[in-house]
Design a protein around this motif. Sequence first.
Motif, PDB file in Angstrom:
ATOM      1  N   GLY A 131      36.426  52.517  39.894  1.00  0.00           N
ATOM      2  CA  GLY A 131      37.728  52.828  39.326  1.00  0.00           C
ATOM      3  C   GLY A 131      38.859  52.598  40.302  1.00  0.00           C
ATOM      4  O   GLY A 131      39.927  52.092  39.937  1.00  0.00           O
ATOM      5  N   ALA A 132      38.627  52.966  41.577  1.00  0.00           N
ATOM      6  CA  ALA A 132      39.673  52.779  42.591  1.00  0.00           C
ATOM      7  C   ALA A 132      39.964  51.301  42.822  1.00  0.00           C
ATOM      8  O   ALA A 132      41.121  50.901  42.993  1.00  0.00           O
ATOM      9  CB  ALA A 132      39.251  53.451  43.894  1.00  0.00           C
ATOM     10  N   SER A 133      38.919  50.479  42.820  1.00  0.00           N
ATOM     11  CA  SER A 133      39.116  49.042  43.041  1.00  0.00           C
ATOM     12  C   SER A 133      39.825  48.397  41.855  1.00  0.00           C
ATOM     13  O   SER A 133      40.661  47.495  42.027  1.00  0.00           O
ATOM     14  CB  SER A 133      37.779  48.345  43.311  1.00  0.00           C
ATOM     15  OG  SER A 133      36.912  48.414  42.191  1.00  0.00           O
ATOM     16  N   LYS A 134      39.520  48.859  40.654  1.00  0.00           N
ATOM     17  CA  LYS A 134      40.212  48.327  39.478  1.00  0.00           C
ATOM     18  C   LYS A 134      41.676  48.755  39.464  1.00  0.00           C
ATOM     19  O   LYS A 134      42.566  47.972  39.108  1.00  0.00           O
ATOM     20  CB  LYS A 134      39.509  48.792  38.198  1.00  0.00           C
ATOM     21  CG  LYS A 134      38.135  48.171  37.987  1.00  0.00           C
ATOM     22  CD  LYS A 134      38.198  46.669  37.755  1.00  0.00           C
ATOM     23  CE  LYS A 134      38.779  46.320  36.416  1.00  0.00           C
ATOM     24  NZ  LYS A 134      38.760  44.837  36.165  1.00  0.00           N
ATOM     25  N   GLU A 135      41.935  50.005  39.847  1.00  0.00           N
ATOM     26  CA  GLU A 135      43.322  50.471  39.911  1.00  0.00           C
ATOM     27  C   GLU A 135      44.099  49.698  40.968  1.00  0.00           C
ATOM     28  O   GLU A 135      45.260  49.324  40.760  1.00  0.00           O
ATOM     29  CB  GLU A 135      43.340  51.972  40.211  1.00  0.00           C
ATOM     30  CG  GLU A 135      44.702  52.626  40.043  1.00  0.00           C
ATOM     31  CD  GLU A 135      45.591  52.478  41.266  1.00  0.00           C
ATOM     32  OE1 GLU A 135      46.829  52.348  41.105  1.00  0.00           O
ATOM     33  OE2 GLU A 135      45.057  52.497  42.394  1.00  0.00           O
ATOM     34  N   ALA A 136      43.454  49.422  42.104  1.00  0.00           N
ATOM     35  CA  ALA A 136      44.099  48.626  43.145  1.00  0.00           C
ATOM     36  C   ALA A 136      44.385  47.214  42.634  1.00  0.00           C
ATOM     37  O   ALA A 136      45.417  46.612  42.980  1.00  0.00           O
ATOM     38  CB  ALA A 136      43.221  48.581  44.392  1.00  0.00           C
ATOM     39  N   GLY A 137      43.493  46.695  41.807  1.00  0.00           N
ATOM     40  CA  GLY A 137      43.713  45.382  41.213  1.00  0.00           C
ATOM     41  C   GLY A 137      44.897  45.369  40.272  1.00  0.00           C
ATOM     42  O   GLY A 137      45.687  44.416  40.253  1.00  0.00           O
ATOM     43  N   GLU A 138      45.037  46.431  39.485  1.00  0.00           N
ATOM     44  CA  GLU A 138      46.207  46.541  38.611  1.00  0.00           C
ATOM     45  C   GLU A 138      47.494  46.465  39.425  1.00  0.00           C
ATOM     46  O   GLU A 138      48.424  45.721  39.087  1.00  0.00           O
ATOM     47  CB  GLU A 138      46.175  47.864  37.852  1.00  0.00           C
ATOM     48  CG  GLU A 138      45.098  47.993  36.816  1.00  0.00           C
ATOM     49  CD  GLU A 138      45.161  49.318  36.066  1.00  0.00           C
ATOM     50  OE1 GLU A 138      44.326  49.526  35.174  1.00  0.00           O
ATOM     51  OE2 GLU A 138      46.053  50.141  36.378  1.00  0.00           O
ATOM     52  N   ARG A 139      47.550  47.250  40.487  1.00  0.00           N
ATOM     53  CA  ARG A 139      48.764  47.284  41.312  1.00  0.00           C
ATOM     54  C   ARG A 139      49.037  45.928  41.946  1.00  0.00           C
ATOM     55  O   ARG A 139      50.190  45.475  42.006  1.00  0.00           O
ATOM     56  CB  ARG A 139      48.639  48.363  42.394  1.00  0.00           C
ATOM     57  CG  ARG A 139      48.885  49.782  41.870  1.00  0.00           C
ATOM     58  CD  ARG A 139      48.956  50.802  42.982  1.00  0.00           C
ATOM     59  NE  ARG A 139      47.633  51.105  43.520  1.00  0.00           N
ATOM     60  CZ  ARG A 139      47.203  50.774  44.718  1.00  0.00           C
ATOM     61  NH1 ARG A 139      47.996  50.101  45.548  1.00  0.00           N
ATOM     62  NH2 ARG A 139      45.981  51.100  45.122  1.00  0.00           N
ATOM     63  N   ALA A 140      47.964  45.279  42.414  1.00  0.00           N
ATOM     64  CA  ALA A 140      48.129  43.974  43.051  1.00  0.00           C
ATOM     65  C   ALA A 140      48.667  42.935  42.071  1.00  0.00           C
ATOM     66  O   ALA A 140      49.532  42.116  42.418  1.00  0.00           O
ATOM     67  CB  ALA A 140      46.801  43.505  43.642  1.00  0.00           C
ATOM     68  N   VAL A 141      48.168  42.974  40.839  1.00  0.00           N
ATOM     69  CA  VAL A 141      48.639  42.030  39.820  1.00  0.00           C
ATOM     70  C   VAL A 141      50.111  42.286  39.500  1.00  0.00           C
ATOM     71  O   VAL A 141      50.922  41.354  39.424  1.00  0.00           O
ATOM     72  CB  VAL A 141      47.766  42.129  38.553  1.00  0.00           C
ATOM     73  CG1 VAL A 141      48.411  41.390  37.389  1.00  0.00           C
ATOM     74  CG2 VAL A 141      46.369  41.569  38.829  1.00  0.00           C
ATOM     75  N   ILE A 142      50.478  43.547  39.340  1.00  0.00           N
ATOM     76  CA  ILE A 142      51.862  43.887  39.039  1.00  0.00           C
ATOM     77  C   ILE A 142      52.781  43.492  40.191  1.00  0.00           C
ATOM     78  O   ILE A 142      53.850  42.902  39.997  1.00  0.00           O
ATOM     79  CB  ILE A 142      51.979  45.387  38.723  1.00  0.00           C
ATOM     80  CG1 ILE A 142      51.295  45.704  37.391  1.00  0.00           C
ATOM     81  CG2 ILE A 142      53.450  45.822  38.690  1.00  0.00           C
ATOM     82  CD1 ILE A 142      51.134  47.175  37.106  1.00  0.00           C
ATOM     83  N   GLU A 143      52.349  43.815  41.415  1.00  0.00           N
ATOM     84  CA  GLU A 143      53.187  43.547  42.584  1.00  0.00           C
ATOM     85  C   GLU A 143      53.298  42.064  42.915  1.00  0.00           C
ATOM     86  O   GLU A 143      54.191  41.660  43.662  1.00  0.00           O
ATOM     87  CB  GLU A 143      52.632  44.311  43.791  1.00  0.00           C
ATOM     88  CG  GLU A 143      52.800  45.830  43.662  1.00  0.00           C
ATOM     89  CD  GLU A 143      52.040  46.604  44.719  1.00  0.00           C
ATOM     90  OE1 GLU A 143      51.389  45.965  45.575  1.00  0.00           O
ATOM     91  OE2 GLU A 143      52.082  47.854  44.685  1.00  0.00           O
ATOM     92  N   SER A 144      52.436  41.232  42.347  1.00  0.00           N
ATOM     93  CA  SER A 144      52.495  39.787  42.598  1.00  0.00           C
ATOM     94  C   SER A 144      53.771  39.166  42.038  1.00  0.00           C
ATOM     95  O   SER A 144      54.202  38.104  42.480  1.00  0.00           O
ATOM     96  CB  SER A 144      51.283  39.089  41.963  1.00  0.00           C
ATOM     97  OG  SER A 144      51.413  39.052  40.544  1.00  0.00           O
ATOM     98  N   GLY A 145      54.343  39.822  41.037  1.00  0.00           N
ATOM     99  CA  GLY A 145      55.514  39.260  40.383  1.00  0.00           C
ATOM    100  C   GLY A 145      55.187  38.300  39.262  1.00  0.00           C
ATOM    101  O   GLY A 145      56.089  37.714  38.653  1.00  0.00           O
ATOM    102  N   ALA A 146      53.905  38.139  38.957  1.00  0.00           N
ATOM    103  CA  ALA A 146      53.506  37.247  37.870  1.00  0.00           C
ATOM    104  C   ALA A 146      53.903  37.829  36.523  1.00  0.00           C
ATOM    105  O   ALA A 146      54.088  39.049  36.377  1.00  0.00           O
ATOM    106  CB  ALA A 146      51.996  37.028  37.908  1.00  0.00           C
ATOM    107  N   ASP A 147      54.041  36.983  35.527  1.00  0.00           N
ATOM    108  CA  ASP A 147      54.195  37.440  34.147  1.00  0.00           C
ATOM    109  C   ASP A 147      52.805  37.872  33.687  1.00  0.00           C
ATOM    110  O   ASP A 147      52.017  37.056  33.181  1.00  0.00           O
ATOM    111  CB  ASP A 147      54.745  36.323  33.260  1.00  0.00           C
ATOM    112  CG  ASP A 147      56.244  36.142  33.435  1.00  0.00           C
ATOM    113  OD1 ASP A 147      56.913  37.100  33.854  1.00  0.00           O
ATOM    114  OD2 ASP A 147      56.736  35.031  33.168  1.00  0.00           O
ATOM    115  N   ALA A 148      52.495  39.131  33.879  1.00  0.00           N
ATOM    116  CA  ALA A 148      51.123  39.605  33.682  1.00  0.00           C
ATOM    117  C   ALA A 148      51.042  40.724  32.664  1.00  0.00           C
ATOM    118  O   ALA A 148      51.877  41.635  32.647  1.00  0.00           O
ATOM    119  CB  ALA A 148      50.532  40.078  35.006  1.00  0.00           C
ATOM    120  N   ILE A 149      50.011  40.643  31.830  1.00  0.00           N
ATOM    121  CA  ILE A 149      49.639  41.694  30.891  1.00  0.00           C
ATOM    122  C   ILE A 149      48.306  42.263  31.371  1.00  0.00           C
ATOM    123  O   ILE A 149      47.340  41.527  31.562  1.00  0.00           O
ATOM    124  CB  ILE A 149      49.487  41.133  29.468  1.00  0.00           C
ATOM    125  CG1 ILE A 149      50.834  40.627  28.941  1.00  0.00           C
ATOM    126  CG2 ILE A 149      48.884  42.181  28.524  1.00  0.00           C
ATOM    127  CD1 ILE A 149      50.712  39.793  27.681  1.00  0.00           C
TER     128      ILE A 149
END
Length: 303
Positions: A131-149
Amino acid sequence: MVHDVMRDGPILITGATGQLGMALAAQATMPHRAVGRPDFDFDSPETIARCVAETAPSLVINAAAWTAVDAAEQNVAAAYRANRDGPAQLARLCRDSGIPLIHVSTDYVFDGEKGAPYLESDPVAPLGVYGASKEAGERAVIESGADAIILRTAWVFSARGKNFARTMINASRKTNNLRVVGDQRGTPTAAEDLAAAILAIVGAIRSQGWRPEYRGIFHATNTGDTTWHGFAEVIFDIAAKCGAARPTVTAITTAEWPTPVKRPADSRLDGGKLAAIFGLRLPDWHDATTRIVTAMLEADAHT
């Protein structure tokens, strides 16, 4: 960032051999390329960049992940490579290429203590490495600045692959008495229904272009909820109608079935935002289970 309409190019689907990846590839009617290991491997970052460059996609759906919850505790670095570092790299590539990314996450980012279905805005509190690794992945995707869902889902199952429904069917062929945890609540989600929702989102982006309200986290599960014990009972009700022997299923507590990682006691997800923004509600989990278990048993009969 993407333009008002998506550019030409296929959809790139990662995690091709997983339940969701297979469902996406089977249902996609638009040009697409489905990739999995070794051609696309989060343990080999060079394959990520190569796949994106070779495919020149118009959109990426990331269905690849480390999903072995208990094994993640002994394979921390590998879990973070698959669930944080790889998706972060993929998101940066999508950002630099100006294409949208749809990234799949999990209910396990929550601790299950809320006592009501979780909203996307609720605080996260993962209980283990997965769960922690998936949550970290969410943050990384958001912080990338990509147009991400980011789509959080739960209890995924299908007629193919390893999942709870398959485990139950196999176990019932070996014993007439099963013990299943009855104090963990969530929503069984059919991979094919989740895939259909994702492809509907892709269709909306392709036809209408990217909209600012698309960016961020959404919850996507089948409708309704149950416990693992309740899920098992429905699985065996359906199997019995197909002629299979029906075992006795006894509800037990989480304490009676210890696992290396504590599971959320109540990880129901509220799907209201997905309905409001995309007009999507996945089917009831009972209907999904009927379809999946029936297909599973029909496939077994021909093997």
